[in-house]
Write a protein that holds these residues in place. Structure first.
Motif, mmCIF file in Angstrom:
data_model
loop_
_atom_site.group_PDB
_atom_site.id
_atom_site.type_symbol
_atom_site.label_atom_id
_atom_site.label_comp_id
_atom_site.label_asym_id
_atom_site.label_seq_id
_atom_site.Cartn_x
_atom_site.Cartn_y
_atom_site.Cartn_z
ATOM 1 N N TRP A 15 0.838 -1.205 0.000
ATOM 2 C CA TRP A 15 0.000 0.000 0.000
ATOM 3 C C TRP A 15 0.872 1.255 0.000
ATOM 4 C CZ3 TRP A 15 -0.164 4.132 3.300
ATOM 5 C CH2 TRP A 15 -1.193 5.047 3.079
ATOM 6 N N ARG A 16 1.982 1.220 0.753
ATOM 7 C CA ARG A 16 2.882 2.375 0.823
ATOM 8 C C ARG A 16 3.422 2.729 -0.556
ATOM 9 N NH1 ARG A 16 8.083 0.688 3.518
ATOM 10 N NH2 ARG A 16 8.241 -0.260 1.453
ATOM 11 N N ASP A 17 3.872 1.719 -1.313
ATOM 12 C CA ASP A 17 4.419 1.988 -2.643
ATOM 13 C C ASP A 17 3.362 2.579 -3.566
ATOM 14 O OD1 ASP A 17 6.788 0.989 -1.700
ATOM 15 O OD2 ASP A 17 6.522 -1.002 -2.602
ATOM 16 N N ALA A 18 2.133 2.025 -3.493
ATOM 17 C CA ALA A 18 1.061 2.549 -4.339
ATOM 18 C C ALA A 18 0.707 3.980 -3.936
ATOM 19 C CB ALA A 18 -0.165 1.650 -4.239
ATOM 20 N N ALA A 19 0.671 4.251 -2.628
ATOM 21 C CA ALA A 19 0.333 5.592 -2.145
ATOM 22 C C ALA A 19 1.390 6.601 -2.563
ATOM 23 C CB ALA A 19 0.180 5.572 -0.627
ATOM 24 N N ARG A 20 2.662 6.216 -2.556
ATOM 25 C CA ARG A 20 3.723 7.119 -3.004
ATOM 26 C C ARG A 20 3.497 7.555 -4.449
ATOM 27 N NH1 ARG A 20 9.145 3.970 -0.900
ATOM 28 N NH2 ARG A 20 9.362 5.019 1.128
ATOM 29 N N ALA A 21 3.222 6.569 -5.279
ATOM 30 C CA ALA A 21 3.032 6.887 -6.700
ATOM 31 C C ALA A 21 1.821 7.781 -6.911
ATOM 32 C CB ALA A 21 2.892 5.589 -7.497
ATOM 33 N N LEU A 22 0.720 7.485 -6.217
ATOM 34 C CA LEU A 22 -0.492 8.293 -6.368
ATOM 35 C C LEU A 22 -0.261 9.718 -5.884
ATOM 36 C CD1 LEU A 22 -3.116 5.695 -5.088
ATOM 37 C CD2 LEU A 22 -2.860 6.500 -7.448
ATOM 38 N N ALA A 24 2.597 11.299 -5.675
ATOM 39 C CA ALA A 24 3.537 11.967 -6.575
ATOM 40 C C ALA A 24 2.824 12.509 -7.803
ATOM 41 C CB ALA A 24 4.647 11.013 -6.982
ATOM 42 N N ASP A 25 1.813 11.765 -8.268
ATOM 43 C CA ASP A 25 1.043 12.200 -9.449
ATOM 44 C C ASP A 25 -0.099 13.126 -9.070
ATOM 45 O OD1 ASP A 25 2.725 10.687 -10.973
ATOM 46 O OD2 ASP A 25 1.363 8.969 -11.132
ATOM 47 N N ARG A 26 -0.206 13.467 -7.786
ATOM 48 C CA ARG A 26 -1.269 14.345 -7.291
ATOM 49 C C ARG A 26 -2.649 13.820 -7.640
ATOM 50 N NH1 ARG A 26 0.907 16.119 -3.403
ATOM 51 N NH2 ARG A 26 -0.742 17.700 -3.196
ATOM 52 N N VAL A 27 -2.842 12.485 -7.457
ATOM 53 C CA VAL A 27 -4.143 11.869 -7.727
ATOM 54 C C VAL A 27 -4.996 11.995 -6.478
ATOM 55 C CG1 VAL A 27 -5.361 9.765 -8.394
ATOM 56 C CG2 VAL A 27 -3.087 10.255 -9.350
ATOM 57 N N VAL A 56 7.629 11.484 -0.242
ATOM 58 C CA VAL A 56 7.065 11.608 -1.597
ATOM 59 C C VAL A 56 7.920 12.559 -2.404
ATOM 60 C CG1 VAL A 56 4.738 11.111 -0.805
ATOM 61 C CG2 VAL A 56 5.526 13.457 -0.841
ATOM 62 N N PRO A 57 7.895 12.434 -3.754
ATOM 63 C CA PRO A 57 8.754 13.259 -4.606
ATOM 64 C C PRO A 57 8.596 14.748 -4.401
ATOM 65 C CG PRO A 57 7.839 11.433 -5.842
ATOM 66 C CD PRO A 57 7.163 11.427 -4.513
ATOM 67 N N SER A 58 7.430 15.197 -3.979
ATOM 68 C CA SER A 58 7.213 16.633 -3.809
ATOM 69 C C SER A 58 8.008 17.193 -2.638
ATOM 70 C CB SER A 58 5.726 16.922 -3.582
ATOM 71 O OG SER A 58 5.289 16.286 -2.390
ATOM 72 N N ARG A 87 -6.901 8.675 1.935
ATOM 73 C CA ARG A 87 -7.605 9.947 2.142
ATOM 74 C C ARG A 87 -6.954 10.733 3.289
ATOM 75 N NH1 ARG A 87 -12.179 7.931 1.991
ATOM 76 N NH2 ARG A 87 -12.734 7.727 4.204
ATOM 77 N N ILE A 88 -6.598 10.029 4.379
ATOM 78 C CA ILE A 88 -5.925 10.698 5.494
ATOM 79 C C ILE A 88 -4.542 11.175 5.073
ATOM 80 C CG2 ILE A 88 -4.947 10.341 7.793
ATOM 81 C CD1 ILE A 88 -7.239 8.437 8.390
ATOM 82 N N LEU A 89 -3.823 10.364 4.295
ATOM 83 C CA LEU A 89 -2.503 10.754 3.798
ATOM 84 C C LEU A 89 -2.596 12.020 2.944
ATOM 85 C CD1 LEU A 89 0.517 10.199 3.341
ATOM 86 C CD2 LEU A 89 -0.147 8.703 1.437
ATOM 87 N N TRP A 90 -3.587 12.069 2.092
ATOM 88 C CA TRP A 90 -3.804 13.244 1.218
ATOM 89 C C TRP A 90 -4.085 14.491 2.064
ATOM 90 C CZ3 TRP A 90 -3.498 14.177 -3.992
ATOM 91 C CH2 TRP A 90 -4.110 15.329 -4.467
#
Length: 486
Positions: A15-22, A24-27, A56-58, A87-90
């Motif tokens: 989940w962490r890897d998927a959340a990083r990518a999302l 980074a893409d500002r999804v 995250v990349p940002s 959602r909480i991460l965002w």
């Protein structure tokens, strides 16, 4: 809409890897569809302990508290756990103190998932039952267990079993993964495991243990089922006893009431009963000296110990005994019966005296303190060592016993008796077994108290101490054979 497919079996890193990518893409969270591998349902993911913060990349990073919370919540089986965490991460990117807002709906849901996972982990620790298998490798015993958790908590909880059962090889199999320890490596798998079939004599031990700790007087069925839900019963050998124990609880409570311990009467009432119909001390004038001393001691109030003891426990034995043994104080058994050295320590004493060739009926036994000092724990009265002041108050009685009986040898059983007889406080090892001159030509010998031997937890040390105690009493016999009469 971005679709993310995960195994969803408690692994935090996927989940962490998927959340990083999302991130980074500002999804945005509402633009992500989470699904389990092989399914089309929405879901939330898994967790494993001790991972680094989500950078995250940002250039932003989440608070450490979120990582710990996510690692726990990801083990839940709630189908919305992944989307809730994202959602909480965002939101944390803009609301850094979000996790401190307990009234927030997302935070409240997160706390609920964590509590459920922790509770499931607690149940696993309490209700796993290992059974031994025949195979032995490198001298290590092997055990297996079957458990059915609600959530993916096997890998999260395995460390507890590795620390507690590190000296044996074991496998814990569950429908939500397995964990194994071989003495070197702790391994876990997220794949569903088959139930191992094994039974051993520990099943009967569990049933015996449970039957003996079950207290029908405190039975609360709803509370019991809350702490030990029925869904766990089928994998616990002792659970087969529960229906019969519940059915017979009322009868057992009635039986317990009939057998309950009788309480000794209050001291002042007992003292009044002893003196009722008598004329105080005048009643003892015509008694022999030792009996008169015993009569006077029955009403002793020299120290506060008399307030709680059942009665004075005076010395016992022939009035012309040539050997006198002085112990510490009466125990629970002696306090109720009014006789010295008749409890467990007394039995050890009797056996050692007999082995040394000393006639128990021809010696005088007494204690440095005549009243039982204890603290109450439930219905039990636990021995407490008398202090120096209490010993000093009772020294007069012991001195009078010696004066009347005139023994050739006095044996101090333990440090308290030595203090009473000499006024000195010294380690037993410094004076043990060595004859010490006393007044009027008598000799003092010092050894340990048999009660101290009984309290030793190590069996080897207890055996050695018992042998040394017997050897000391044989030394008493040898000294008795060489000393002239007084």
């Amino acid at each position: 809409m971005r679709t993310v497919t995960l195994e969803g079996r408690g692994a935090f890193d996927e989940w962490r890897d998927a959340a990083r990518a999302l991130l980074a893409d500002r999804v945005a969270p509402d633009q992500v569809r989470w699904q389990l591998s092989g399914e089309g349902a929405d879901l939330f993911g898994a967790m494993l302990p001790e991972t680094e913060p989500v950078d995250v990349p940002s250039g932003t990073a989440v608070p450490k508290g979120f990582i710990e919370a996510a690692e726990a919540a990801i083990c839940h089986t709630d189908p919305d756990r992944f989307s809730l965490l994202y959602r909480i991460l965002w939101r944390l990117q803009a609301e850094r103190a979000l996790l401190q807002v307990s009234s927030d709906p997302d935070v409240s849901d997160l706390v609920r998932l964590i509590k459920n996972v922790r509770r499931d982990s607690h149940k696993m620790k309490a209700f796993v039952r290992f059974r031994e298998v025949d195979a032995v490798q490198a001298g290590r015993r092997r055990f297996v267990a079957w458990f059915e958790p609600e959530h993916f908590i096997v890998a999260r909880t395995a460390g507890f079993f590795q620390r507690r059962f590190t000296d044996m090889d074991w496998l814990i199999a569950t429908p939500k993964g397995s964990a194994a320890w071989n003495g070197r490596d702790l391994k876990s798998s997220q794949e569903p495991a088959a139930r191992p079939e094994a039974e051993d004599e520990t099943d009967e031990l569990w049933r015996t243990y449970f039957a003996n700790i079950f207290n029908p007087a405190r039975l609360k069925i709803k509370a019991m089922q809350s702490e030990m839900p029925k869904k766990y019963w089928k994998n616990m050998p002792e659970a087969s006893l529960i229906p019969d124990l519940i059915a017979g609880a009322e009868r057992r409570v009635a039986e317990m009431a009939e057998r309950q311990a009788s309480q000794p009467p209050a001291f002042h009432e007992r003292l009044q009963a002893q003196w009722r119909g008598r004329e105080g001390e005048e009643a003892s004038v015509d008694l022999p000296p030792l009996e008169r001393l015993r009569h006077e001691a029955a009403g002793c109030t020299r120290c506060p110990l008399h307030c709680h003891a059942t009665q004075t426990v005076f010395g016992e034995g022939p009035k012309d005994s040539e050997i006198m043994f002085v112990g510490e104080q009466p125990g629970d058994t002696e306090d109720l019966a009014g006789k010295p050295f008749i409890g467990p320590a007394g039995r050890v004493f009797d056996e050692a005296v007999a082995a040394a060739g000393i006639d128990r009926t021809q010696v005088y036994v007494t204690n440095a303190v005549k009243h039982f000092k204890y603290e109450r724990r439930g219905k039990r009265r636990i021995h407490m060592r008398p202090d120096a002041g209490e010993v000093a108050h009772c020294r007069w009685w012991v001195a009078k016993e010696i004066e009347i009986i005139r023994p050739r040898i006095v044996v101090a059983l333990g440090a308290t008796a030595y203090l009473s007889l000499t006024g000195e406080s010294r380690p037993i090892a410094e004076v043990r077994g060595m004859p010490i001159p006393m007044q009027e030509g008598r000799m003092l010998l010092v050894t340990t108290h048999p009660a101290a031997i009984l309290r030793m937890p190590d069996p080897d040390l207890k055996a050695r101490s018992l042998e040394a105690f017997r050897s000391d009493l044989q030394g008493v016999r040898r000294l008795f054979d060489t000393l002239p009469a007084l």
